[in-house]
Design a protein around this motif. Structure first.
Motif, short mmCIF file in Angstrom:
data_model
loop_
_atom_site.label_atom_id
_atom_site.label_comp_id
_atom_site.label_asym_id
_atom_site.label_seq_id
_atom_site.Cartn_x
_atom_site.Cartn_y
_atom_site.Cartn_z
N ILE A 229 0.91 -1.16 -0.09
CA ILE A 229 -0.10 -0.02 0.00
C ILE A 229 0.96 1.39 -0.06
CG2 ILE A 229 -1.73 1.24 1.40
CD1 ILE A 229 -2.87 -1.20 2.13
N ALA A 230 2.11 1.12 0.83
CA ALA A 230 2.80 2.54 0.93
C ALA A 230 3.40 2.71 -0.34
CB ALA A 230 3.72 2.21 1.87
N ALA A 231 3.98 1.82 -0.95
CA ALA A 231 4.88 1.97 -2.33
C ALA A 231 4.14 2.84 -3.33
CB ALA A 231 5.29 0.68 -2.73
N PRO A 232 2.97 2.44 -3.82
CA PRO A 232 2.36 3.27 -4.70
C PRO A 232 2.07 4.66 -4.31
CG PRO A 232 1.22 1.16 -4.37
CD PRO A 232 2.13 1.22 -3.56
N ARG A 233 1.74 4.83 -2.89
CA ARG A 233 1.59 6.19 -2.77
C ARG A 233 2.95 6.97 -2.61
NH1 ARG A 233 -2.57 3.55 -0.90
NH2 ARG A 233 -4.68 4.44 -0.13
N TYR A 234 3.97 6.54 -2.25
CA TYR A 234 5.27 7.24 -2.35
C TYR A 234 5.57 7.58 -3.92
CZ TYR A 234 6.68 6.64 2.37
OH TYR A 234 6.71 6.46 4.04
N MET A 235 5.30 6.39 -4.79
CA MET A 235 5.68 6.76 -6.14
C MET A 235 4.70 8.03 -6.69
SD MET A 235 7.78 4.87 -7.21
CE MET A 235 7.84 4.98 -8.77
N LYS A 236 3.45 7.90 -6.28
CA LYS A 236 2.32 9.02 -6.61
C LYS A 236 2.82 10.40 -6.08
CE LYS A 236 -2.51 10.16 -6.63
NZ LYS A 236 -3.87 9.72 -6.38
N LEU A 237 3.51 10.22 -4.75
CA LEU A 237 4.02 11.42 -4.26
C LEU A 237 5.28 12.24 -4.94
CD1 LEU A 237 3.67 13.22 -1.57
CD2 LEU A 237 5.30 11.92 -0.53
N ALA A 238 6.11 11.31 -5.45
CA ALA A 238 7.27 11.64 -6.17
C ALA A 238 6.93 12.19 -7.62
CB ALA A 238 8.04 10.38 -6.34
N GLU A 239 5.85 11.63 -8.04
CA GLU A 239 5.33 12.07 -9.53
C GLU A 239 4.67 13.26 -9.28
OE1 GLU A 239 3.12 8.89 -11.00
OE2 GLU A 239 4.79 7.57 -11.35
N LEU A 240 3.83 13.61 -8.47
CA LEU A 240 2.86 14.80 -8.65
C LEU A 240 3.72 15.95 -8.00
CD1 LEU A 240 -0.46 13.51 -6.99
CD2 LEU A 240 0.02 14.09 -9.25
N PHE A 241 4.86 15.70 -7.16
CA PHE A 241 5.48 16.98 -6.43
C PHE A 241 7.11 16.60 -6.77
CE2 PHE A 241 1.54 16.42 -3.94
CZ PHE A 241 0.86 17.46 -4.35
#
Length: 106
Positions: free
Chosen positions: A48-60
């Motif tokens: 669950i954490a890995a996709p959220r970190y990836m999304k965070l890195a892509e959006l900001f």
């Protein structure tokens, strides 16, 4: 006649300035994503954490939140390639640890 133009100009101003996105909304979204990912990571829910970190890195990408998300996503990828050994595994190393625990246990 004059008041109708004034009302229309005020409504146009409200429309223009009221629909703009506030910069704090992006910060709140970044905080929310990072908090969700941190909570999932602390609970051991790496999937669950890995996709959220990836999304965070892509959006900001060039912000402190994005850099932290990218570094934690890299850490999770490295962990996924070489996960920790299961304590229930049966191999020579686990037998050696069991013997050492047997003799050193109080």
């Amino acid at each position: 006649m004059r008041s109708s133009w004034l009302v229309l100009s005020l409504l146009a101003g409200v429309l223009i300035f009221g629909t703009a996105a506030a910069p704090t909304a992006g910060v709140r979204e970044a905080d929310r994503l990072q908090r969700e990912a941190d909570v999932a990571r602390s609970g051991g829910q790496w999937d669950i954490a890995a996709p959220r970190y990836m999304k965070l890195a892509e959006l900001f990408p060039e912000t402190p939140h994005g850099r932290a998300g990218a570094s934690r996503a890299r850490e999770m990828r490295a962990w996924a390639r070489e996960p920790d050994r299961s304590p229930a595994s049966e191999d020579p190393v686990s037998w050696i640890h069991e013997i050492a625990d047997f003799f050193t246990w109080p």
